[in-house]
Design an enzyme around this catalytic site. Sequence first.
Site, PDB file in Angstrom:
ATOM      1  CD  GLU A   7       0.253  27.378  15.669  1.00  0.00           C
ATOM      2  OE1 GLU A   7       1.169  27.096  16.467  1.00  0.00           O
ATOM      3  OE2 GLU A   7       0.295  28.345  14.910  1.00  0.00           O
ATOM      4  CD  GLU A  61      -1.787  32.258  16.186  1.00  0.00           C
ATOM      5  OE1 GLU A  61      -0.549  32.236  16.041  1.00  0.00           O
ATOM      6  OE2 GLU A  61      -2.379  31.565  17.032  1.00  0.00           O
TER       7      GLU A  61
HETATM    8  C1  FCB Z   1       1.906  30.370  17.022  1.00  0.00           C
HETATM    9  C2  FCB Z   1       1.058  30.181  18.249  1.00  0.00           C
HETATM   10  C3  FCB Z   1       0.840  31.413  19.073  1.00  0.00           C
HETATM   11  C4  FCB Z   1       1.979  32.378  19.027  1.00  0.00           C
HETATM   12  C5  FCB Z   1       2.520  32.550  17.645  1.00  0.00           C
HETATM   13  C6  FCB Z   1       3.647  33.511  17.530  1.00  0.00           C
HETATM   14  O1  FCB Z   1       2.579  29.195  16.743  1.00  0.00           O
HETATM   15  O2  FCB Z   1      -0.222  29.726  17.907  1.00  0.00           O
HETATM   16  O3  FCB Z   1       0.478  30.999  20.349  1.00  0.00           O
HETATM   17  O4  FCB Z   1       2.949  32.080  19.957  1.00  0.00           O
HETATM   18  O5  FCB Z   1       2.903  31.310  17.132  1.00  0.00           O
END
Ligand code: FCB
Length: 464
Positions: free
Chosen positions: A159, A368
């Site tokens: 990110e 994620e």
């Molecule tokens: C993302 C991040 C991760 C975590 C999630 C909830 O932005 O990559 O580290 O904190 O959010």
Amino acid sequence: MNARSPFFWGSATASYQCEGAWNEAGKAESLWDRYLHEAHLENGDVASDHYHRYREDIELMAKGNQNAYRFSLSWPRIILNREGDVNEAGVEFYSRVVDACLEFGIEPYVTLYHWDLPQYWQDEGGWLNPAVADAYVRFARVCFDRLGDRVRYWATFNEPKWFVASGYLIGNYPPGLNDPQLAIRAAFNVMYASACCVQVFRDGRFQGEIGIVHSFSPVDGIDETLETRIAMRYADNYCNNWIMDTAAKGEIPIDLLADLNKRYDLSFMSSRQLDVIADNTVDFLGLNYYSRTLVKPYTRGETSIVVNNTGASFKEKPRVVLKDWFEQVLDDPGMEVTAWGTEIYPDGLRRGLLDVYNRYHLPIYVTENGIGVVEEINAEPIDDEYRISFMRSHIEAIKAAMHEGADVRGYFAWSSFDLYSWKNGCEKRYGLIGVDFDRDLRRIPKKSFGWYRDFIARESTAEK
Ligand code: FCB
């Protein structure tokens, strides 16, 4: 689906958020260590203690039928100083983690940088300093050399948009700067470092695939007017294209460059660096999906960039308003939201996956996806029906996108177990497995863990 690997059904963590052992076995200080210690905020000194419990954690993943584990390497655990001396104990730790994954039939899926820059590089200006990009590439080379015989999936960064915007534009993350000119410079150094890392991976003929993980947020508009469509394009450039176009096509969107060039000094971007970016595009895109971005044209105010720094303030999201560009609408009354006000919007993932695939034609991993809530860690299993419904609806969205042609190769739930959630501390829980932070850090499976386990079993049978 990849001929070599089955579809990955896994879960994810990040070094600072779960390892703890912040100063053990030679580990150097990271910028998050320094920042949170100085601010006297809840920190990741102990976190989930994964550093000591990694084996138990990985074994649990295997019991949950997961076949991949996405985790990150802590740069300051591996490299001791600016001279680049290697901390053997740090390398050995990750080597043991990788071996444990393989022993339990789990594919290690490694992120090289999930935000924990060594403080000794922050002292030299952090991502504003091009020397940090070079040092990052040397660190990556050590990781490829020492783990590349067993790791086949690498992500250069987690990110970039999020850590650059939060650290250099909004200022609620370290290094706490609030300056668009600096944010642009940091973003460019990061994306250049990512391309150099891809180059080193290819030149070294390491086996496997290298990609980047993006905080993906498809953009919707509040209506269909021309003004809103223009705002949407700006928002898409800001939220997505400057990362994905740069990493996957090797070019910064030209309209974004033109806009930035009108307001900021871009003379630090050299043509040599732009060539490296153009020549070293990624093999895959990792998308972290939590929600979409809903926008409207910006209409009020005088300042050129308005960002409210919510800092540690709980249950509030930083809001970005780029004058003449767009304004993010935070409260669409029709939508279901999480306790932190994030819209629950699975169809954004379906549409987003299709758009990204049609735009880049690269394999995609959903790296994620999850829901953060305050949970009581008292009953066993912890009753988290909402997480099951969140995961189910998002996995259905992925399947629909695949059915419509998107090449998606894996899904990683965020997170494998409860961990430290940056400025939200340990109270915001995302795990499939609970961690008793107040007492003994005991692992307590949640209902979602069992649901995911049974779901994966059904999927694997269907795949055969
Ligand atoms: C993302 C991040 C991760 C975590 C999630 C909830 O932005 O990559 O580290 O904190 O959010």
